[in-house]
Design a protein around this motif. Structure first.
Motif, short mmCIF file in Angstrom:
data_model
loop_
_atom_site.label_atom_id
_atom_site.label_comp_id
_atom_site.label_asym_id
_atom_site.label_seq_id
_atom_site.Cartn_x
_atom_site.Cartn_y
_atom_site.Cartn_z
N TYR A 124 0.62 -1.31 -0.04
CA TYR A 124 0.02 -0.05 0.07
C TYR A 124 0.97 1.30 0.00
N LEU A 125 0.82 2.15 -1.23
CA LEU A 125 1.80 3.30 -1.19
C LEU A 125 0.84 4.28 -1.90
N THR A 126 0.95 5.56 -1.39
CA THR A 126 0.51 6.83 -2.15
C THR A 126 1.87 7.62 -2.58
N THR A 127 1.55 8.33 -3.66
CA THR A 127 2.78 9.04 -4.06
C THR A 127 2.19 10.17 -4.78
N SER A 128 2.65 11.32 -4.82
CA SER A 128 2.36 12.41 -5.82
C SER A 128 3.29 12.44 -7.25
N SER A 129 4.13 11.29 -7.42
CA SER A 129 5.01 11.47 -8.52
C SER A 129 4.17 10.86 -9.59
N ILE A 130 4.37 11.35 -10.88
CA ILE A 130 3.89 10.73 -11.96
C ILE A 130 4.85 10.00 -12.85
N GLU A 131 5.88 10.04 -12.15
CA GLU A 131 7.19 9.35 -12.96
C GLU A 131 7.58 8.08 -12.07
N PRO A 132 8.21 7.19 -12.78
CA PRO A 132 8.66 6.03 -11.85
C PRO A 132 9.69 6.40 -10.99
N GLN A 133 9.66 5.90 -9.81
CA GLN A 133 10.59 6.21 -8.50
C GLN A 133 11.20 4.87 -8.30
N GLN A 134 12.56 4.84 -8.38
CA GLN A 134 13.41 3.88 -8.31
C GLN A 134 13.40 2.90 -7.14
N ALA A 135 13.10 3.50 -5.75
CA ALA A 135 13.04 2.75 -4.68
C ALA A 135 11.73 1.65 -4.89
N VAL A 137 10.26 0.99 -7.65
CA VAL A 137 10.27 0.11 -8.69
C VAL A 137 11.13 -1.22 -8.17
N GLN A 138 12.27 -0.98 -7.54
CA GLN A 138 12.98 -1.92 -6.80
C GLN A 138 12.27 -2.80 -5.78
N ARG A 139 11.42 -2.36 -5.13
CA ARG A 139 10.72 -3.08 -4.19
C ARG A 139 9.61 -4.04 -4.77
N LEU A 140 8.86 -3.38 -5.69
CA LEU A 140 7.68 -4.08 -6.43
C LEU A 140 8.24 -5.03 -7.22
N ALA A 141 9.50 -4.98 -7.59
CA ALA A 141 10.26 -6.17 -8.37
C ALA A 141 10.50 -7.46 -7.69
N ALA A 142 10.20 -7.33 -6.06
CA ALA A 142 10.93 -8.20 -5.30
C ALA A 142 10.11 -8.28 -4.03
N LEU A 143 8.58 -8.67 -4.37
CA LEU A 143 7.60 -8.87 -3.18
C LEU A 143 7.75 -10.41 -2.66
N ASN A 144 8.46 -10.27 -1.39
CA ASN A 144 8.69 -11.63 -0.76
C ASN A 144 7.67 -11.55 0.49
N CYS A 145 6.35 -12.43 0.31
CA CYS A 145 5.54 -12.33 1.35
C CYS A 145 5.23 -13.71 1.88
N GLU A 146 5.21 -13.67 3.20
CA GLU A 146 4.74 -14.81 4.12
C GLU A 146 3.38 -14.37 4.74
N LEU A 147 2.46 -14.99 4.58
CA LEU A 147 1.32 -14.84 4.99
C LEU A 147 1.07 -14.72 6.82
N SER A 148 2.11 -15.54 7.22
CA SER A 148 1.98 -15.29 8.84
C SER A 148 2.65 -14.23 9.25
N ASP A 149 3.31 -13.31 8.53
CA ASP A 149 3.81 -12.31 9.21
C ASP A 149 3.08 -11.08 9.39
N GLU A 150 3.40 -10.35 10.00
CA GLU A 150 2.44 -9.19 10.48
C GLU A 150 2.49 -8.19 9.62
N GLU A 151 1.46 -7.31 9.28
CA GLU A 151 1.65 -6.20 8.54
C GLU A 151 2.33 -5.07 9.20
N LYS A 152 3.16 -4.58 8.63
CA LYS A 152 3.81 -3.31 9.20
C LYS A 152 4.29 -2.31 8.42
N GLU A 153 4.35 -1.18 8.77
CA GLU A 153 4.92 -0.05 7.83
C GLU A 153 6.31 -0.02 7.72
#
Length: 176
Positions: A124-135, A137-153
């Protein structure tokens, strides 16, 4: 006396011509600004998304993953995880006249996996940029998700604007 009268007549004409020229230049700028809301801009809503979902260390197979993107309207994509728990979405860009308006719009990105009729927040992210943002892009290229992990900021650096770090909410983890 006659010579001085000759020079007096062109001055009002010269002033009028100069005024007209100034009027034309400024009216062209006003027209450009006034009609800029007709112009279409490229708006980057989301980079490509690649991720993997696990449940207690095992791949979550056949789970529905949805990506909701909001800018001037809502855009929704859905996919399912494969036999190894992997999923992906392509990059999403649109053309919009909204960036030319005085209204400030923000892009909202939400990626959710549904398991046993329960949603798990992967991004979940909100941004005012209409251009790609490197950081991002990097994080969405590698979502490693474990359902038993807690949601955190997760707060991470904004490469393009270091004074405004990114903040996302997720059950996914990254090696920082």
């Amino acid at each position: 006396m006659r010579i001085s009268n000759v020079w007096r007549k062109p001055l009002p004409l010269l002033a009028a011509a100069l005024s007209f020229l100034v009027f034309i230049v400024f009216s062209q700028q006003v027209n450009a600004d006034m009609f800029s809301w007709f112009k279409k801009y490229d708006v980057h809503l989301s980079p490509a998304v690649h991720g993997r979902v696990l449940l207690n260390g095992q791949p979550l197979t056949g789970a529905v993953v949805s990506r909701e993107l909001n800018y001037d309207k809502e855009y929704v994509d859905k996919t399912t995880t494969d036999a190894n728990g992997y999923f992906s979405f392509v990059e999403k860009n649109i053309r919009s006249s909204k960036p030319g308006s005085l209204e400030e719009l923000r892009t909202r990105q939400v990626v959710v996996v549904h398991h046993q009729q329960k949603p798990y927040l992967l991004w979940y992210l909100t941004t005012s940029s209409i251009e790609p943002q490197q950081a991002v892009v990097q994080r969405l290229a590698a979502l490693n998700c474990e359902l038993s992990d807690e949601e955190k900021e997760h707060v991470f650096p904004n490469i393009e604007k270091p004074e405004f770090p990114h903040s996302t909410f997720s059950i996914c983890r990254w090696a920082d």
